[in-house]
Scaffold this motif. Structure first.
Motif, PDB file in Angstrom:
ATOM      1  N   GLY B  65       6.184 -18.157   0.123  1.00 12.20           N
ATOM      2  CA  GLY B  65       6.451 -16.789  -0.344  1.00 12.20           C
ATOM      3  C   GLY B  65       6.701 -16.695  -1.837  1.00 12.20           C
ATOM      4  O   GLY B  65       6.162 -15.817  -2.507  1.00 12.20           O
ATOM      5  N   ILE B  68       3.520 -17.049  -3.786  1.00 17.17           N
ATOM      6  CA  ILE B  68       2.722 -15.821  -3.804  1.00 17.17           C
ATOM      7  C   ILE B  68       3.233 -14.879  -4.896  1.00 17.17           C
ATOM      8  O   ILE B  68       2.454 -14.324  -5.676  1.00 17.17           O
ATOM      9  CB  ILE B  68       2.753 -15.159  -2.411  1.00 17.17           C
ATOM     10  CG1 ILE B  68       2.001 -16.045  -1.406  1.00 17.17           C
ATOM     11  CG2 ILE B  68       2.184 -13.744  -2.448  1.00 17.17           C
ATOM     12  CD1 ILE B  68       2.338 -15.773   0.052  1.00 17.17           C
ATOM     13  N   ASP B  92       2.977 -17.444   8.131  1.00 16.84           N
ATOM     14  CA  ASP B  92       3.099 -15.984   8.046  1.00 16.84           C
ATOM     15  C   ASP B  92       2.842 -15.506   6.617  1.00 16.84           C
ATOM     16  O   ASP B  92       2.060 -14.575   6.384  1.00 16.84           O
ATOM     17  CB  ASP B  92       4.505 -15.567   8.503  1.00 16.84           C
ATOM     18  CG  ASP B  92       4.805 -14.110   8.212  1.00 16.84           C
ATOM     19  OD1 ASP B  92       3.947 -13.266   8.518  1.00 16.84           O
ATOM     20  OD2 ASP B  92       5.879 -13.814   7.663  1.00 16.84           O
ATOM     21  N   GLN B  93       3.460 -16.157   5.655  1.00 19.06           N
ATOM     22  CA  GLN B  93       3.272 -15.769   4.260  1.00 19.06           C
ATOM     23  C   GLN B  93       1.820 -15.985   3.823  1.00 19.06           C
ATOM     24  O   GLN B  93       1.245 -15.167   3.088  1.00 19.06           O
ATOM     25  CB  GLN B  93       4.210 -16.583   3.359  1.00 19.06           C
ATOM     26  CG  GLN B  93       5.680 -16.166   3.468  1.00 19.06           C
ATOM     27  CD  GLN B  93       5.963 -14.844   2.776  1.00 19.06           C
ATOM     28  OE1 GLN B  93       5.179 -14.361   1.966  1.00 19.06           O
ATOM     29  NE2 GLN B  93       7.094 -14.242   3.092  1.00 19.06           N
ATOM     30  N   HIS B  97       0.084 -12.463   3.493  1.00 13.91           N
ATOM     31  CA  HIS B  97       0.201 -12.090   2.077  1.00 13.91           C
ATOM     32  C   HIS B  97      -0.797 -12.815   1.166  1.00 13.91           C
ATOM     33  O   HIS B  97      -1.598 -12.173   0.518  1.00 13.91           O
ATOM     34  CB  HIS B  97       1.630 -12.292   1.598  1.00 13.91           C
ATOM     35  CG  HIS B  97       2.601 -11.352   2.244  1.00 13.91           C
ATOM     36  ND1 HIS B  97       2.572  -9.991   2.042  1.00 13.91           N
ATOM     37  CD2 HIS B  97       3.610 -11.568   3.127  1.00 13.91           C
ATOM     38  CE1 HIS B  97       3.522  -9.404   2.751  1.00 13.91           C
ATOM     39  NE2 HIS B  97       4.169 -10.343   3.426  1.00 13.91           N
ATOM     40  N   ILE B 101      -3.611 -10.329  -0.468  1.00 13.01           N
ATOM     41  CA  ILE B 101      -3.027  -9.460  -1.510  1.00 13.01           C
ATOM     42  C   ILE B 101      -4.127  -8.873  -2.393  1.00 13.01           C
ATOM     43  O   ILE B 101      -4.051  -7.728  -2.832  1.00 13.01           O
ATOM     44  CB  ILE B 101      -1.921 -10.191  -2.308  1.00 13.01           C
ATOM     45  CG1 ILE B 101      -1.070  -9.188  -3.079  1.00 13.01           C
ATOM     46  CG2 ILE B 101      -2.497 -11.256  -3.223  1.00 13.01           C
ATOM     47  CD1 ILE B 101       0.244  -9.757  -3.577  1.00 13.01           C
ATOM     48  N   ARG B 102      -5.220  -9.633  -2.631  1.00 10.92           N
ATOM     49  CA  ARG B 102      -6.336  -9.081  -3.397  1.00 10.92           C
ATOM     50  C   ARG B 102      -6.947  -7.895  -2.656  1.00 10.92           C
ATOM     51  O   ARG B 102      -7.177  -6.829  -3.246  1.00 10.92           O
ATOM     52  CB  ARG B 102      -7.405 -10.154  -3.629  1.00 10.92           C
ATOM     53  CG  ARG B 102      -8.629  -9.620  -4.375  1.00 10.92           C
ATOM     54  CD  ARG B 102      -9.761 -10.624  -4.402  1.00 10.92           C
ATOM     55  NE  ARG B 102      -9.505 -11.774  -5.262  1.00 10.92           N
ATOM     56  CZ  ARG B 102      -9.676 -11.786  -6.578  1.00 10.92           C
ATOM     57  NH1 ARG B 102     -10.092 -10.713  -7.208  1.00 10.92           N
ATOM     58  NH2 ARG B 102      -9.436 -12.877  -7.273  1.00 10.92           N
ATOM     59  N   ARG B 104      -5.564  -6.051  -0.263  1.00  7.97           N
ATOM     60  CA  ARG B 104      -4.612  -4.954  -0.066  1.00  7.97           C
ATOM     61  C   ARG B 104      -4.446  -4.122  -1.315  1.00  7.97           C
ATOM     62  O   ARG B 104      -4.037  -2.960  -1.247  1.00  7.97           O
ATOM     63  CB  ARG B 104      -3.249  -5.520   0.356  1.00  7.97           C
ATOM     64  CG  ARG B 104      -3.277  -6.260   1.682  1.00  7.97           C
ATOM     65  CD  ARG B 104      -1.916  -6.809   2.048  1.00  7.97           C
ATOM     66  NE  ARG B 104      -1.015  -5.742   2.388  1.00  7.97           N
ATOM     67  CZ  ARG B 104       0.138  -5.513   1.787  1.00  7.97           C
ATOM     68  NH1 ARG B 104       0.539  -6.308   0.812  1.00  7.97           N
ATOM     69  NH2 ARG B 104       0.889  -4.511   2.157  1.00  7.97           N
TER      70      ARG B 104
END
Lengths: 359, 326
Positions: B65, B68, B92-93, B97, B101-102, B104
């Motif tokens: 996390g 990130i 999960d991370q 994520h 993330i790109r 989203r």
């Protein structure tokens, strides 16, 4: 036996629910224009919220999490941050985002099911929403690490709900922030509910604020219905983060005056009358009473504010409804910087099947 | 130029890129003073200081996390999970994520992170230290999964992974960490990602593999050549996204395909390659595609792991069988 450690958790409130000052006000709160700004933002957010629920009920957006009753939390936190600080949201923090350059129409776009509502292109110091509960405090700690390595004098703030404090990531983020002395503020918006599970069933701890103590830094409770207290304690915590690399946990307490989201029905689990009892403490009326006592607010001003805010929200809804649909190939456009060759075939197939856009 | 092991080549690539690019930050459990439990980060703390070589508290989701967050804020974190069996808290991370993330943020935020971890069995380590679960990562859109199988490829592919603008899972076969030495030139030259490496050219059968099984596959190719069978050996190297074109071109030439991996058979990356070969090169095939893999069992503890790991004789037998098919 000897006591090796003792801790305290303070509680902050300046304005009680009758709109009376109960502690020495911070400097900004002596400027009535500043208070009117906060009041206006809370009113604007509530009008937006009511409108968003109506848009969901009429099929114009998807599931939407209401912020009703929590305007003091988000408006206060947003007002306590500086422009260059970094914000790592959860998903209910509209009142913070809109003070940081995100448009209400983007928020509708996101809840309307469009990724473009999550990119905050015009508001770069904000992370996207985080729907996996409690996962985002780690990102905040990571950003704070980057700021500290680069010796940038900004701070990071992240929000999670009371339910999020039960997640391992929440503890892991606070733990590393404590060890590495990171410039980050963890806000817990304690609205008493994690969907149907009340705060009392989330943890046996007396407060959520005390969870910071195990991570080696201070935690405090703030009356989330007192926007003055929220803004002040956020400003203090952010200053401490920027100047001393000292993290803080703010447990900001309000009450969720709504279902969890539009997909929820709180009557299944919330005792009848509870919401109404808490309504006496809601943040907008409280500040209004105080402004009226100061003689700077009256019915005429209120009416004109309501009209002005409603018009602003109508305009943003119109902007949202007029948004051109995205192209179908956008499904593939942001997977990687450059789409790997093996997926080009799938993209071409989608374009062929889907045309340029779905109306 | 110096002769070195795979783990030394990892260390060399990290040192090179940390010197060349100040945004590269190494973090993980015991990566600082201790230099990593396999010594992959040895000496980096002294060279680059505690800001850029960070011992983390012991929490793998946290490692994922914060990496990130650091990556999205403009750094290039290279994070180590101590063993692949301890990557799962970070899954999960990584999935929710790092990988997206790109997407989203419609490209406004990116995640140029490398998650390194030793993987695979065969070094007699305790339980949970021998996982080959690369398929659960290769399944995830938005990720790259890169696996070196020699010191040179470890150096070149790690440099490429750090320079890549998207998240890369870099799986280091622990069985090969100190298996063989190779001359590695510390010239900062990256090798291409998303590209197979043809380690041996052949005409009768295509052996497709990656990671530590490259060792047994090359040994099998030697044995096969003694029997007059010419095997082409392909090291997939990047298992996500696949360079399927190289594999298909080889199968079109040889007409036979055997896929070798250490991971359990069901849902393994071999299944995907097998399906792609069937979809794209069916008419070139002179025999059914074969998979030589780990069993669908829990990876055994040290005493039994030699029975779990495919060996060169199993590969030779599978090839011999399909040579007789047609």
């Amino acid at each position: 036996m000897e006591i090796v450690a003792k801790f305290e958790v303070p509680y902050y409130q300046y304005l009680n629910h009758e709109g009376n000052v109960v502690a020495d006000l911070p400097a900004f709160a002596k400027d009535t224009q500043e208070l009117i700004k906060l009041y206006r933002l809370m009113v604007l957010n509530r009008i937006f919220d009511t409108k968003a629920i109506a848009l969901q009920r009429t099929g114009k957006i998807g599931t939407y999490p209401s912020t009703r009753g929590q305007e003091g939390v988000f408006v206060g936190v947003g007002a306590g941050m500086a422009k260059d600080d970094i914000f790592v949201p959860y998903y209910r923090d509209v009142g913070i985002l809109v003070q940081r350059g995100v448009k209400f129409s983007d928020i509708l776009l996101y809840w309307g099911g469009d990724e473009r509502g999550n990119c905050f292109a015009s508001a770069k110091n904000n992370f996207p929403y985080s729907v996996p509960v409690g996962s985002q405090p780690l990102h905040a700690a990571g950003v704070a690490t980057a700021l500290k390595i680069r010796k940038e004098k900004h701070a990071v703030l992240t929000v999670t709900g009371d339910g999020g404090t039960s997640e391992g990531d929440f503890y892991e983020a606070m733990n590393v922030a404590g060890v590495w002395k990171l410039p980050v503020v963890f806000v817990v918006s304690n609205n008493q509910w994690a969907i149907s599970v009340p705060r009392s069933e989330q943890t046996a701890a007396q407060t959520l604020a005390q969870k910071a103590i195990a991570a080696g830094f201070a935690g405090e409770q703030v009356d989330g219905n007192d926007v003055i207290a929220v803004r002040d304690r956020t400003e203090v915590a952010m200053k401490k983060a920027r100047e001393q690399n000292e993290p803080t946990l703010l447990e900001i307490i309000s009450y969720r005056q709504s279902d969890h989201t539009t997909a929820d029905d709180a009557s299944r689990y919330e005792a009848k009358g509870t919401r109404e009892t808490h309504w006496a403490h809601e943040p907008i009326m409280r500040l209004k009473k105080y402004l009226e006592k100061l003689g700077v607010w009256d019915d005429k001003k209120e009416e004109s504010l309501q009209t002005e805010c409603a018009a602003e929200i109508e305009k943003t809804v119109a902007d949202y409804l007029q948004t051109e649909p995205a192209t179908v190939e956008s499904l593939f456009d942001y997977l990687y910087e450059k789409l790997p060759k093996i997926y080009e075939e799938q993209r071409d197939q989608l374009i062929q099947l889907g045309g340029q856009s779905h109306g | 130029m110096a002769e070195m092991t795979l783990v030394e080549a990892v260390n060399l690539a990290l040192a090179y890129e940390m010197k060349a690019d100040k945004s590269v930050v190494v973090l993980g459990e015991d990566v600082g003073k201790n230099g990593g439990v396999f010594r992959a980060t040895q000496g980096l703390l002294d060279k680059f200081g505690p800001d850029r070589v960070r011992d983390t508290p012991l929490a793998e989701s946290m490692i994922a996390g914060i990496s990130i967050g650091m990556a999205a804020a403009g750094l290039k974190p290279v994070a180590e999970f101590q063993f692949m069996g301890f990557l799962y808290p970070g899954y999960d991370q990584i999935v929710n994520h790092a990988a997206r993330i790109r997407n989203r943020t419609r490209g406004h935020m990116t995640c140029p992170v490398v998650f390194r971890t030793p993987y695979g069995c065969g070094i007699r380590s305790p339980e949970h230290h021998s996982e080959s679960t690369e398929a659960v990562l290769a399944h995830i859109p938005g990720l790259r999964v890169v696996i070196p199988s020699s010191p040179k490829r470890a150096y070149g592919l790690l440099l490429a992974s750090i320079r890549d603008p998207d998240p890369v899972i870099f799986l280091e076969p622990s069985r090969l960490y100190r298996w063989a030495k190779q001359d590695v030139i510390d010239d900062g030259k990256a090798l291409p990602l998303d590209t197979c490496f043809t380690l041996r050219v052949g005409t009768d059968v295509t052996l497709v593999t990656w990671g530590a099984m490259v060792k047994e596959t090359l040994a099998a190719a030697d044995l096969l050549s003694q029997n007059g069978v010419s095997a082409e050996v392909i090291d997939v190297a990047t298992i996500k996204p696949l360079d399927i074109d190289t594999i298909i071109a080889s199968v079109e030439k040889t007409g036979r395909c055997v896929i070798i991996h250490e991971a359990a058979k069901t849902g393994g990356v071999g299944a995907d390659i097998s399906a792609l070969v069937a979809e794209r090169a069916l008419l070139s095939l002179r025999a059914p595609v074969q998979r030589i893999t780990g069993y669908d069992t829990i990876v055994p503890y040290a005493k039994m792991e030699k029975y779990y790991l495919p060996n060169e004789h199993q590969i030779v037998e599978a090839v011999t069988n399909i040579m007789e098919f047609a």
